[in-house]
Motif scaffolding. Sequence first.
Motif, PDB file in Angstrom:
ATOM      1  N   GLU A 333      12.158 -21.596 -21.230  1.00  0.00           N
ATOM      2  CA  GLU A 333      13.026 -20.613 -20.559  1.00  0.00           C
ATOM      3  C   GLU A 333      14.369 -21.251 -20.179  1.00  0.00           C
ATOM      4  OE1 GLU A 333      11.546 -18.289 -17.380  1.00  0.00           O
ATOM      5  OE2 GLU A 333       9.615 -17.854 -18.334  1.00  0.00           O
ATOM      6  N   ALA A 334      14.308 -22.461 -19.615  1.00  0.00           N
ATOM      7  CA  ALA A 334      15.546 -23.148 -19.221  1.00  0.00           C
ATOM      8  C   ALA A 334      16.392 -23.485 -20.436  1.00  0.00           C
ATOM      9  CB  ALA A 334      15.204 -24.417 -18.437  1.00  0.00           C
ATOM     10  N   ILE A 335      15.724 -23.923 -21.522  1.00  0.00           N
ATOM     11  CA  ILE A 335      16.468 -24.282 -22.738  1.00  0.00           C
ATOM     12  C   ILE A 335      17.091 -23.043 -23.375  1.00  0.00           C
ATOM     13  CG2 ILE A 335      16.229 -25.177 -25.083  1.00  0.00           C
ATOM     14  CD1 ILE A 335      14.093 -27.085 -24.017  1.00  0.00           C
ATOM     15  N   VAL A 336      16.352 -21.928 -23.384  1.00  0.00           N
ATOM     16  CA  VAL A 336      16.902 -20.685 -23.951  1.00  0.00           C
ATOM     17  C   VAL A 336      18.152 -20.267 -23.200  1.00  0.00           C
ATOM     18  CG1 VAL A 336      16.483 -18.208 -24.192  1.00  0.00           C
ATOM     19  CG2 VAL A 336      14.750 -19.846 -24.934  1.00  0.00           C
ATOM     20  N   ILE A 337      18.109 -20.361 -21.874  1.00  0.00           N
ATOM     21  CA  ILE A 337      19.293 -20.015 -21.073  1.00  0.00           C
ATOM     22  C   ILE A 337      20.466 -20.916 -21.440  1.00  0.00           C
ATOM     23  CG2 ILE A 337      20.254 -20.033 -18.732  1.00  0.00           C
ATOM     24  CD1 ILE A 337      17.523 -19.151 -17.706  1.00  0.00           C
ATOM     25  N   SER A 338      20.231 -22.230 -21.540  1.00  0.00           N
ATOM     26  CA  SER A 338      21.325 -23.160 -21.819  1.00  0.00           C
ATOM     27  C   SER A 338      21.845 -23.010 -23.252  1.00  0.00           C
ATOM     28  CB  SER A 338      20.876 -24.595 -21.569  1.00  0.00           C
ATOM     29  OG  SER A 338      19.813 -24.944 -22.434  1.00  0.00           O
ATOM     30  N   VAL A 339      20.932 -22.802 -24.224  1.00  0.00           N
ATOM     31  CA  VAL A 339      21.361 -22.647 -25.621  1.00  0.00           C
ATOM     32  C   VAL A 339      22.160 -21.362 -25.799  1.00  0.00           C
ATOM     33  CG1 VAL A 339      20.539 -22.208 -27.968  1.00  0.00           C
ATOM     34  CG2 VAL A 339      19.529 -24.049 -26.614  1.00  0.00           C
ATOM     35  N   THR A 340      21.633 -20.259 -25.258  1.00  0.00           N
ATOM     36  CA  THR A 340      22.354 -18.983 -25.362  1.00  0.00           C
ATOM     37  C   THR A 340      23.711 -19.071 -24.668  1.00  0.00           C
ATOM     38  OG1 THR A 340      20.234 -17.842 -25.325  1.00  0.00           O
ATOM     39  CG2 THR A 340      22.199 -16.498 -24.993  1.00  0.00           C
ATOM     40  N   GLY A 341      23.716 -19.667 -23.478  1.00  0.00           N
ATOM     41  CA  GLY A 341      24.983 -19.843 -22.771  1.00  0.00           C
ATOM     42  C   GLY A 341      25.932 -20.749 -23.529  1.00  0.00           C
ATOM     43  N   GLY A 342      25.382 -21.787 -24.178  1.00  0.00           N
ATOM     44  CA  GLY A 342      26.230 -22.693 -24.962  1.00  0.00           C
ATOM     45  C   GLY A 342      26.873 -22.003 -26.140  1.00  0.00           C
ATOM     46  N   LEU A 343      26.107 -21.175 -26.855  1.00  0.00           N
ATOM     47  CA  LEU A 343      26.663 -20.436 -27.993  1.00  0.00           C
ATOM     48  C   LEU A 343      27.740 -19.456 -27.549  1.00  0.00           C
ATOM     49  CD1 LEU A 343      23.355 -19.730 -29.974  1.00  0.00           C
ATOM     50  CD2 LEU A 343      25.150 -21.387 -30.538  1.00  0.00           C
ATOM     51  N   ALA A 344      27.460 -18.742 -26.457  1.00  0.00           N
ATOM     52  CA  ALA A 344      28.477 -17.818 -25.929  1.00  0.00           C
ATOM     53  C   ALA A 344      29.694 -18.587 -25.436  1.00  0.00           C
ATOM     54  CB  ALA A 344      27.882 -16.984 -24.801  1.00  0.00           C
ATOM     55  N   GLY A 345      29.461 -19.773 -24.866  1.00  0.00           N
ATOM     56  CA  GLY A 345      30.573 -20.593 -24.392  1.00  0.00           C
ATOM     57  C   GLY A 345      31.456 -21.079 -25.525  1.00  0.00           C
ATOM     58  N   ILE A 346      30.850 -21.367 -26.685  1.00  0.00           N
ATOM     59  CA  ILE A 346      31.646 -21.770 -27.856  1.00  0.00           C
ATOM     60  C   ILE A 346      32.615 -20.653 -28.244  1.00  0.00           C
ATOM     61  CG2 ILE A 346      31.538 -22.277 -30.319  1.00  0.00           C
ATOM     62  CD1 ILE A 346      28.915 -23.766 -29.767  1.00  0.00           C
ATOM     63  N   LEU A 347      32.086 -19.432 -28.301  1.00  0.00           N
ATOM     64  CA  LEU A 347      32.948 -18.282 -28.641  1.00  0.00           C
ATOM     65  C   LEU A 347      34.053 -18.117 -27.606  1.00  0.00           C
ATOM     66  CD1 LEU A 347      30.227 -15.678 -29.737  1.00  0.00           C
ATOM     67  CD2 LEU A 347      31.650 -17.128 -31.196  1.00  0.00           C
ATOM     68  N   LEU A 348      33.693 -18.268 -26.318  1.00  0.00           N
ATOM     69  CA  LEU A 348      34.687 -18.127 -25.255  1.00  0.00           C
ATOM     70  C   LEU A 348      35.753 -19.216 -25.342  1.00  0.00           C
ATOM     71  CD1 LEU A 348      35.613 -16.755 -22.591  1.00  0.00           C
ATOM     72  CD2 LEU A 348      34.132 -18.382 -21.382  1.00  0.00           C
ATOM     73  N   GLY A 349      35.329 -20.461 -25.608  1.00  0.00           N
ATOM     74  CA  GLY A 349      36.276 -21.569 -25.680  1.00  0.00           C
ATOM     75  C   GLY A 349      37.247 -21.431 -26.839  1.00  0.00           C
ATOM     76  N   VAL A 350      36.717 -21.073 -28.016  1.00  0.00           N
ATOM     77  CA  VAL A 350      37.582 -20.900 -29.190  1.00  0.00           C
ATOM     78  C   VAL A 350      38.557 -19.751 -28.974  1.00  0.00           C
ATOM     79  CG1 VAL A 350      37.622 -20.293 -31.644  1.00  0.00           C
ATOM     80  CG2 VAL A 350      35.898 -21.905 -30.784  1.00  0.00           C
ATOM     81  N   ALA A 351      38.032 -18.618 -28.456  1.00  0.00           N
ATOM     82  CA  ALA A 351      38.894 -17.460 -28.189  1.00  0.00           C
ATOM     83  C   ALA A 351      39.936 -17.804 -27.125  1.00  0.00           C
ATOM     84  CB  ALA A 351      38.057 -16.269 -27.741  1.00  0.00           C
ATOM     85  N   GLY A 352      39.506 -18.541 -26.076  1.00  0.00           N
ATOM     86  CA  GLY A 352      40.441 -18.923 -25.021  1.00  0.00           C
ATOM     87  C   GLY A 352      41.562 -19.811 -25.535  1.00  0.00           C
ATOM     88  N   ALA A 353      41.208 -20.750 -26.413  1.00  0.00           N
ATOM     89  CA  ALA A 353      42.240 -21.635 -26.990  1.00  0.00           C
ATOM     90  C   ALA A 353      43.241 -20.837 -27.817  1.00  0.00           C
ATOM     91  CB  ALA A 353      41.579 -22.714 -27.835  1.00  0.00           C
ATOM     92  N   ARG A 354      42.723 -19.862 -28.581  1.00  0.00           N
ATOM     93  CA  ARG A 354      43.622 -19.020 -29.394  1.00  0.00           C
ATOM     94  C   ARG A 354      44.543 -18.189 -28.508  1.00  0.00           C
ATOM     95  NH1 ARG A 354      43.474 -21.500 -34.167  1.00  0.00           N
ATOM     96  NH2 ARG A 354      41.400 -21.498 -35.124  1.00  0.00           N
ATOM     97  N   VAL A 355      43.983 -17.618 -27.447  1.00  0.00           N
ATOM     98  CA  VAL A 355      44.785 -16.784 -26.536  1.00  0.00           C
ATOM     99  C   VAL A 355      45.861 -17.626 -25.862  1.00  0.00           C
ATOM    100  CG1 VAL A 355      44.717 -15.457 -24.390  1.00  0.00           C
ATOM    101  CG2 VAL A 355      42.974 -15.073 -26.142  1.00  0.00           C
ATOM    102  N   ILE A 356      45.500 -18.823 -25.406  1.00  0.00           N
ATOM    103  CA  ILE A 356      46.486 -19.714 -24.776  1.00  0.00           C
ATOM    104  C   ILE A 356      47.603 -20.038 -25.749  1.00  0.00           C
ATOM    105  CG2 ILE A 356      46.828 -22.058 -23.886  1.00  0.00           C
ATOM    106  CD1 ILE A 356      44.005 -21.863 -22.686  1.00  0.00           C
ATOM    107  N   SER A 357      47.240 -20.293 -27.005  1.00  0.00           N
ATOM    108  CA  SER A 357      48.248 -20.603 -28.023  1.00  0.00           C
ATOM    109  C   SER A 357      49.194 -19.434 -28.255  1.00  0.00           C
ATOM    110  CB  SER A 357      47.550 -20.988 -29.331  1.00  0.00           C
ATOM    111  OG  SER A 357      48.487 -21.268 -30.342  1.00  0.00           O
TER     112      SER A 357
END
Length: 405
Positions: A333-357
């Motif tokens: 359960e803990a790993i699923v939360i962290s993995v799912t959050g990590g994948l969503a965080g990747i999308l957020l980070g890439v999108a955030g970098a593009r928006v900042i640019s």
Amino acid sequence: MFWESVLIAFEGLRANKLRAILTMLGIIIGVGAVIAMVSIGLGVQQKVQASIASQGSNLLIIMPGANSPSGGVRLAAGSNITLTKQDAQAIAREIVGISYVAPAVSQQFQIIYNNQNWKTSVQGTTPEFLTIRNFEVASGSFFSSRDDNARARVAVLGQTVATNLFGNISPVGQTIRMGNAPFRVVGVLASKGQSSMGQDQDDLVLVPLSTAQERMMGITYINSISVQVESEKLIDQAQNDITTLLRARHRLAANADNDFSVRNLTALLAMMTETTSTITILLGNIAAISLVVGGIGIMNIMLVSVTERTREIGIRKALGATYRNVLLQFLIEAIVISVTGGLAGILLGVAGARVISLVAGWNTVISPLAIIAAFGVSVMIGVFFGIYPARKAALLHPIDALRYE
């Protein structure tokens, strides 16, 4: 049993969707922040490297009026009158391993064409300047050594000057005025954009050195000498040889300070790269703090989950579930939360970098290594902060768990 534990873990998360999503937010924000911050840092590093490299490869720049380390009044480099055209000729003639030498002078002038005017830096130099500083001619041609010897009134415009004076009209062949003197435009430089310090490298006009010295500025000295060395391996030796030659030409005593400075852009590039790398690591570490906060959130919610499901754990253990089964259930359960959050965080980070640019106009570089590292850390945080709640659940005695209210 493993896949059964996985299914039970997912069912537990689905039963409390909102709580699971809120718990993931810490990981999502942490991973996204790390990727975005590292992207900004790498973008700054890339821009600095490109800006210094655009000045020329294997480049030494000699400036008059070097700072003196031995007290007294310290003059800023370039503010004194100690270099001459003859110094540049001596360097080209006597120093081994030199490809090109380009002396230069510079001064601000008002440039006029019909009813348009533009104030910019007018640089007098030699044809070698084009090769040394990695400039290219977009239209027309560059002036020649014959133009320099004849003190010809010809000029090559940077893109910024050409655009502001001529708009969509081709400047080549047109006549402009600088210092009340007419100059014929023979070429336009290709655009180089801004330097790392924000300076517009296209906002300049180039004219022959002799023309600038004698017909425009009325001076005999020069403001700088750009020297391109044949190989990076020869830069240090060339720098020492140039220093020795100029000290001899300027008749400086053994204990006297140099009245010039020789700047090594390769050394500057290495220093700036190290500095920007440190800044990038610092930004990434600051952002990584939010990952730890997210991990604490996972531990907190898993402890709550263990408390809420104590009777369920007791029933499972009474029916034969082992220590390993219960431990694996809550750890997954803990790993699923962290993995799912990590994948969503990747999308957020890439999108955030593009928006900042796009919004701020900053250069950002998405690093696959940063993405892998941030995701890997998020998974490890899920495991680390999930072990204690999972172990607590696995150690519950069946009878105590069944009695729990």
